[in-house]
Design an enzyme around this catalytic site. Structure first.
Site, PDB file in Angstrom:
ATOM      1  N   GLU A  52       0.809  -1.129   0.084  1.00 15.24           N
ATOM      2  CA  GLU A  52      -0.404  -0.315  -0.440  1.00 15.24           C
ATOM      3  C   GLU A  52       1.051   1.409  -0.203  1.00 15.24           C
ATOM      4  OE1 GLU A  52      -3.619   0.564   0.319  1.00 15.24           O
ATOM      5  OE2 GLU A  52      -2.044   2.756  -0.363  1.00 15.24           O
ATOM      6  N   GLU A  80     -23.137  21.882 -14.260  1.00 19.10           N
ATOM      7  CA  GLU A  80     -22.990  20.091 -14.456  1.00 19.10           C
ATOM      8  C   GLU A  80     -23.534  20.574 -16.217  1.00 19.10           C
ATOM      9  OE1 GLU A  80     -22.698  17.250 -14.497  1.00 19.10           O
ATOM     10  OE2 GLU A  80     -23.370  17.251 -16.299  1.00 19.10           O
ATOM     11  N   HIS A 135     -45.406  -2.674   9.227  1.00 19.30           N
ATOM     12  CA  HIS A 135     -46.050  -1.270   9.746  1.00 19.30           C
ATOM     13  C   HIS A 135     -45.563  -0.838  10.382  1.00 19.30           C
ATOM     14  CE1 HIS A 135     -48.154   1.906   8.489  1.00 19.30           C
ATOM     15  NE2 HIS A 135     -48.526   1.597  10.142  1.00 19.30           N
TER      16      HIS A 135
HETATM   17  C1  FAD Z   1     -16.326  10.843  -2.302  1.00 19.76           C
HETATM   18  C2  FAD Z   1     -16.622   9.599  -2.206  1.00 19.76           C
HETATM   19  C3  FAD Z   1     -17.934   9.490  -1.991  1.00 19.76           C
HETATM   20  C4  FAD Z   1     -17.967   8.169  -2.700  1.00 19.76           C
HETATM   21  N1  FAD Z   1     -19.235   7.098  -1.700  1.00 19.76           N
HETATM   22  C5  FAD Z   1     -19.127   6.276  -1.893  1.00 19.76           C
HETATM   23  C6  FAD Z   1     -21.300   5.534  -1.214  1.00 19.76           C
HETATM   24  O1  FAD Z   1     -20.993   6.316  -0.381  1.00 19.76           O
HETATM   25  N2  FAD Z   1     -20.469   3.786  -1.507  1.00 19.76           N
HETATM   26  C7  FAD Z   1     -20.021   2.997  -2.111  1.00 19.76           C
HETATM   27  O2  FAD Z   1     -20.509   2.151  -3.090  1.00 19.76           O
HETATM   28  N3  FAD Z   1     -18.979   4.218  -3.099  1.00 19.76           N
HETATM   29  C8  FAD Z   1     -18.662   5.292  -2.902  1.00 19.76           C
HETATM   30  N4  FAD Z   1     -17.689   5.972  -2.891  1.00 19.76           N
HETATM   31  C9  FAD Z   1     -16.701   4.841  -4.455  1.00 19.76           C
HETATM   32  C10 FAD Z   1     -15.898   4.207  -3.249  1.00 19.76           C
HETATM   33  O3  FAD Z   1     -15.169   4.712  -2.319  1.00 19.76           O
HETATM   34  C11 FAD Z   1     -14.570   3.394  -4.457  1.00 19.76           C
HETATM   35  O4  FAD Z   1     -15.339   2.731  -5.427  1.00 19.76           O
HETATM   36  C12 FAD Z   1     -13.781   2.267  -3.874  1.00 19.76           C
HETATM   37  O5  FAD Z   1     -13.277   3.174  -2.677  1.00 19.76           O
HETATM   38  C13 FAD Z   1     -13.282   1.656  -4.851  1.00 19.76           C
HETATM   39  O6  FAD Z   1     -12.442   0.859  -3.524  1.00 19.76           O
HETATM   40  P1  FAD Z   1     -10.911   0.024  -4.498  1.00 19.76           P
HETATM   41  O7  FAD Z   1     -10.487  -1.299  -3.322  1.00 19.76           O
HETATM   42  O8  FAD Z   1     -11.131   0.041  -5.976  1.00 19.76           O
HETATM   43  O9  FAD Z   1      -9.983   1.130  -4.928  1.00 19.76           O
HETATM   44  P2  FAD Z   1      -9.661   1.878  -3.410  1.00 19.76           P
HETATM   45  O10 FAD Z   1     -10.182   1.923  -2.315  1.00 19.76           O
HETATM   46  O11 FAD Z   1      -9.397   3.792  -4.308  1.00 19.76           O
HETATM   47  O12 FAD Z   1      -8.288   1.358  -2.566  1.00 19.76           O
HETATM   48  C14 FAD Z   1      -7.084   1.605  -3.956  1.00 19.76           C
HETATM   49  C15 FAD Z   1      -5.697   1.775  -3.106  1.00 19.76           C
HETATM   50  O13 FAD Z   1      -3.991   1.560  -3.997  1.00 19.76           O
HETATM   51  C16 FAD Z   1      -3.392   1.400  -3.513  1.00 19.76           C
HETATM   52  N5  FAD Z   1      -2.209   2.284  -4.708  1.00 19.76           N
HETATM   53  C17 FAD Z   1      -2.822   2.829  -5.427  1.00 19.76           C
HETATM   54  N6  FAD Z   1      -1.650   2.447  -6.244  1.00 19.76           N
HETATM   55  C18 FAD Z   1      -1.207   1.811  -6.034  1.00 19.76           C
HETATM   56  C19 FAD Z   1       0.880   1.144  -6.508  1.00 19.76           C
HETATM   57  N7  FAD Z   1       1.303   1.545  -7.634  1.00 19.76           N
HETATM   58  N8  FAD Z   1       1.527   0.497  -5.076  1.00 19.76           N
HETATM   59  C20 FAD Z   1       0.792   0.506  -4.057  1.00 19.76           C
HETATM   60  N9  FAD Z   1      -0.621   1.169  -4.355  1.00 19.76           N
HETATM   61  C21 FAD Z   1      -1.470   1.469  -4.450  1.00 19.76           C
HETATM   62  C22 FAD Z   1      -3.791   2.869  -3.160  1.00 19.76           C
HETATM   63  O14 FAD Z   1      -3.406   3.971  -2.175  1.00 19.76           O
HETATM   64  C23 FAD Z   1      -5.117   2.942  -2.325  1.00 19.76           C
HETATM   65  O15 FAD Z   1      -5.398   2.788  -1.045  1.00 19.76           O
HETATM   66  C24 FAD Z   1     -17.071   6.833  -3.215  1.00 19.76           C
HETATM   67  C25 FAD Z   1     -16.417   7.622  -3.413  1.00 19.76           C
HETATM   68  C26 FAD Z   1     -15.020   8.563  -3.520  1.00 19.76           C
HETATM   69  C27 FAD Z   1     -14.369   9.172  -4.417  1.00 19.76           C
HETATM   70  N1  NAD Z   2     -22.738   7.949  -3.375  1.00 21.97           N
HETATM   71  C1  NAD Z   2     -22.275   7.122  -3.977  1.00 21.97           C
HETATM   72  O1  NAD Z   2     -22.345   5.398  -4.322  1.00 21.97           O
HETATM   73  C2  NAD Z   2     -21.665   7.965  -3.960  1.00 21.97           C
HETATM   74  C3  NAD Z   2     -20.621   9.198  -3.757  1.00 21.97           C
HETATM   75  C4  NAD Z   2     -19.723   9.762  -4.760  1.00 21.97           C
HETATM   76  C5  NAD Z   2     -18.743   8.768  -5.467  1.00 21.97           C
HETATM   77  N2  NAD Z   2     -18.600   7.609  -5.512  1.00 21.97           N
HETATM   78  C6  NAD Z   2     -18.486   7.219  -6.878  1.00 21.97           C
HETATM   79  O2  NAD Z   2     -17.892   8.181  -7.695  1.00 21.97           O
HETATM   80  C7  NAD Z   2     -17.250   8.140  -9.300  1.00 21.97           C
HETATM   81  C8  NAD Z   2     -16.901  10.123  -9.361  1.00 21.97           C
HETATM   82  O3  NAD Z   2     -18.388  10.485  -9.145  1.00 21.97           O
HETATM   83  P1  NAD Z   2     -19.081  12.026 -10.237  1.00 21.97           P
HETATM   84  O4  NAD Z   2     -19.638  12.733  -9.097  1.00 21.97           O
HETATM   85  O5  NAD Z   2     -16.915  12.689  -9.420  1.00 21.97           O
HETATM   86  O6  NAD Z   2     -18.331  11.583 -11.074  1.00 21.97           O
HETATM   87  P2  NAD Z   2     -19.758  11.182 -12.507  1.00 21.97           P
HETATM   88  O7  NAD Z   2     -18.604  10.011 -13.588  1.00 21.97           O
HETATM   89  O8  NAD Z   2     -20.530   9.904 -11.765  1.00 21.97           O
HETATM   90  O9  NAD Z   2     -20.228  12.826 -12.588  1.00 21.97           O
HETATM   91  C9  NAD Z   2     -19.170  13.282 -13.353  1.00 21.97           C
HETATM   92  C10 NAD Z   2     -20.372  14.320 -13.539  1.00 21.97           C
HETATM   93  O10 NAD Z   2     -19.427  14.965 -13.625  1.00 21.97           O
HETATM   94  C11 NAD Z   2     -19.807  16.121 -14.928  1.00 21.97           C
HETATM   95  N3  NAD Z   2     -19.028  16.372 -16.012  1.00 21.97           N
HETATM   96  C12 NAD Z   2     -18.030  16.635 -16.533  1.00 21.97           C
HETATM   97  N4  NAD Z   2     -16.562  17.299 -16.838  1.00 21.97           N
HETATM   98  C13 NAD Z   2     -17.520  18.399 -16.619  1.00 21.97           C
HETATM   99  C14 NAD Z   2     -16.951  19.756 -16.705  1.00 21.97           C
HETATM  100  N5  NAD Z   2     -15.757  20.374 -17.230  1.00 21.97           N
HETATM  101  N6  NAD Z   2     -18.156  20.549 -15.918  1.00 21.97           N
HETATM  102  C15 NAD Z   2     -18.954  20.355 -15.082  1.00 21.97           C
HETATM  103  N7  NAD Z   2     -19.712  19.631 -15.023  1.00 21.97           N
HETATM  104  C16 NAD Z   2     -18.682  18.254 -15.543  1.00 21.97           C
HETATM  105  C17 NAD Z   2     -20.728  14.816 -16.183  1.00 21.97           C
HETATM  106  O11 NAD Z   2     -21.231  14.943 -17.038  1.00 21.97           O
HETATM  107  C18 NAD Z   2     -21.142  14.426 -14.719  1.00 21.97           C
HETATM  108  O12 NAD Z   2     -22.157  14.586 -14.649  1.00 21.97           O
HETATM  109  C19 NAD Z   2     -18.834   7.523  -9.293  1.00 21.97           C
HETATM  110  O13 NAD Z   2     -18.790   6.486 -10.552  1.00 21.97           O
HETATM  111  C20 NAD Z   2     -19.457   7.141  -8.261  1.00 21.97           C
HETATM  112  O14 NAD Z   2     -19.473   4.974  -8.647  1.00 21.97           O
HETATM  113  C21 NAD Z   2     -20.185   7.096  -5.922  1.00 21.97           C
END
Ligand code: FAD
Ligand code: NAD
Length: 452
Positions: free
Chosen positions: A33, A198, A435
């Site tokens: 990691e 957007e 319910h």
């Molecule tokens: C703001 C936000 C909110 C989100 N909310 C939700 C949610 O509510 N529900 C949901 O289901 N999903 C949510 N997601 C999406 C979710 O976080 C991701 O889908 C999930 O974390 C993906 O997991 P992963 O295991 O694929 O990768 P990650 O969790 O990104 O883990 C990848 C790991 O690999 C490590 N790594 C990368 N390259 C290397 C390398 N070369 N060497 C060593 N280590 C490396 C990184 O440091 C990292 O720790 C959210 C994402 C964001 C950004």
């Molecule tokens: N509740 C959850 O499960 C949750 C919460 C947060 C994030 N996520 C994960 O994180 C990923 C990324 O989320 P996200 O919201 O960043 O991406 P997204 O890919 O869902 O949406 C990106 C949005 O940005 C718009 N966009 C692109 N370029 C733009 C520009 N130049 N100006 C204005 N708008 C632009 C697109 O039209 C699109 O609507 C999602 O695919 C989701 O799986 C999940």
């Protein structure tokens, strides 16, 4: 060079669980990691954001105290305390993952950036490690669009905004999808002026237009300004703040959040040394068993482009573990996708939307019900949104469903489980739900099915 039975790159949502299963099977495993244990979800994604959403909900409910006959004083936000709470949720989980991994027998944990030398060997700092099986769980990061001037202004991404301990005066958000909307409502409730910009015609473009428009109304009712279908021509930084130039107008805010999608962490892995194929957007190409184009290398989670959620990453681990260790033949294509958008009320979703089902050629039946006609929602004083189900008229199978409404993130699982069971909607229609709940309305909603 150290050799292992397996190497896992990335301690995200799939790697640690796979390490545990391989270790329990007696295999030697090295987990590498480079930054924070737990990856995006724990450190800059789900966990901190849902902790912040909880604080925002508490503020919202406190402001609505009078609606429930509860007398509250002036509601103020202590953003340092809000941020500290979210930080603790994250750091507890982060250290939990690290301690769990370090406590596994036969697992070696290395910290540092891993890069391939060839298809079985990786370099971490000065060390070389090798294994016949390599599992990539490298996740992704915020992608920054090529907007002129953007890289010259101090913008936030999901990684930096989750540690913010002040409320911006005016937060401008590029991107009106999951990340953009969760932060938009949260910061509005913390007291910021918020503008969402957007470029697409609708918010959360993958949803049906009725859902996307209802979400827009919910956000606008709280005072969030939403601009859709606009070209973003440039960004600049001046005395007034950060200005985003749009087609025919501009918006200036104190802070800018870029929430325009994600890109996979595959550009710095040395994959060119392995023959592992990437698609045009940099995602690792995998088969239905998650093996890459190079036998012995698998890709799990966001980096394979087959899912973008924590539960899809975890399911990737389950598929690989079941196939390698339990003699099963699990496939990614068997997965029925569910997810939730954590605005308030949340959107719980499973399967296809109406438009998607029609496009796929189904003869579609649809039924909806507003939350104003859901007793549980009325009792809670949370009546925004609606329930919707989409059914195939010929097979009588449920194709998809949505609950934009209170408890929607939980209540959607009733339908998700029915779809996984592969039964017709009649089974759900004859269930006897509890319910008062949101779920109890599904049999009633199903009685209202009509051609779309
Ligand atoms: C703001 C936000 C909110 C989100 N909310 C939700 C949610 O509510 N529900 C949901 O289901 N999903 C949510 N997601 C999406 C979710 O976080 C991701 O889908 C999930 O974390 C993906 O997991 P992963 O295991 O694929 O990768 P990650 O969790 O990104 O883990 C990848 C790991 O690999 C490590 N790594 C990368 N390259 C290397 C390398 N070369 N060497 C060593 N280590 C490396 C990184 O440091 C990292 O720790 C959210 C994402 C964001 C950004
Ligand atoms: N509740 C959850 O499960 C949750 C919460 C947060 C994030 N996520 C994960 O994180 C990923 C990324 O989320 P996200 O919201 O960043 O991406 P997204 O890919 O869902 O949406 C990106 C949005 O940005 C718009 N966009 C692109 N370029 C733009 C520009 N130049 N100006 C204005 N708008 C632009 C697109 O039209 C699109 O609507 C999602 O695919 C989701 O799986 C999940």
């Amino acid at each position: 060079m150290k050799t292992f039975d397996a190497i896992i790159i990335g301690a995200g949502q799939a790697g640690p669980s796979l390490a545990e299963r391989l270790s329990q099977a007696g295999q030697t495993v090295c987990v590498v990691e480079r930054k924070f244990f737990g990856g995006t979800c724990v450190n800059t994604g789900c966990m901190p954001t849902k902790a912040l959403v909880a604080s925002a909900y508490a503020a919202h409910l406190a402001r609505r105290g009078a609606d429930f006959g509860v007398v509250t004083g002036d509601v103020r936000i202590d953003m340092k305390a809000v941020a500290a709470r979210a930080h603790k949720v994250t750091t507890d989980a982060r250290s939990g993952v690290e301690n769990w991994l370090r406590g596994m027998k036969t697992v070696t944990v290395m910290t540092g950036h891993a890069r391939f030398q060839n298809a079985t060997t990786l370099q971490i700092g000065d060390e070389l490690i090798s294994a016949p099986k390599i599992f990539l769980n490298v996740g992704g990061r915020a992608s920054v669009p090529p907007v002129p001037g953007l890289t010259d202004v101090p913008y936030l991404t999901n990684s930096s905004i989750v540690t913010l301990d002040r409320v911006p005066e005016h937060l401008v958000i590029l991107g009106g999808s999951y990340i953009g909307l969760e932060f938009a409502q949260m910061y509005r409730r913390f007291g910021a002026q918020v503008t969402v910009v957007e470029k697409g015609a609708h918010l959360v473009a993958r949803e049906d237009v009725d859902i996307s428009e209802a979400i827009r109304r919910i956000l606008e009712d709280e005072g969030i300004s939403v601009r859709t279908g606009v070209d973003i021509n440039g960004v600049s930084h001046g005395g007034d703040g950060i200005t985003v130039r749009l087609s025919g107008s501009e918006v200036t805010g104190s802070d800018l959040l870029v929430a325009t999608g994600r890109r996979p962490n595959t550009d710095d892995l040395g994959l060119d040394q392995t023959g592992v194929k990437l698609d045009a957007r940099g995602y690792i190409e995998v088969g239905d068993d998650l093996q890459t184009s190079v036998p012995g290398i698998w890709a799990m989670g966001d980096c394979n482009g087959r899912g973008a959620f924590t539960h899809t990453a975890f399911n990737d681990f389950e598929i690989i573990a079941a196939n390698l260790l339990d003699g099963e033949n699990r496939k990614v294509s068997d997965r029925i996708l569910g997810y939730a958008l954590y605005i308030d009320p949340p959107l719980g979703r499973v399967g296809m939307g109406e438009a998607e089902a029609e496009k796929a050629g189904h003869r579609v039946l649809v039924s909806t019900r507003p939350m104003t006609r859901v007793g549980r929602a009325v009792e809670k004083g949370e009546t925004k949104g609606f329930m919707k189900v989409v059914v195939d008229a010929d097979s009588r199978k449920i194709l998809g469903a949505a609950i934009l409404g209170t408890g929607g993130d939980e209540a959607i699982h009733g339908v998700l489980d029915m779809m996984n069971a592969g039964v017709t909607f009649d089974v759900l229609q004859w269930a006897v739900p509890i319910h008062p709940t949101v779920s109890e309305l599904w049999p009633t909603v199903l009685k209202g099915l009509k051609p779309a």
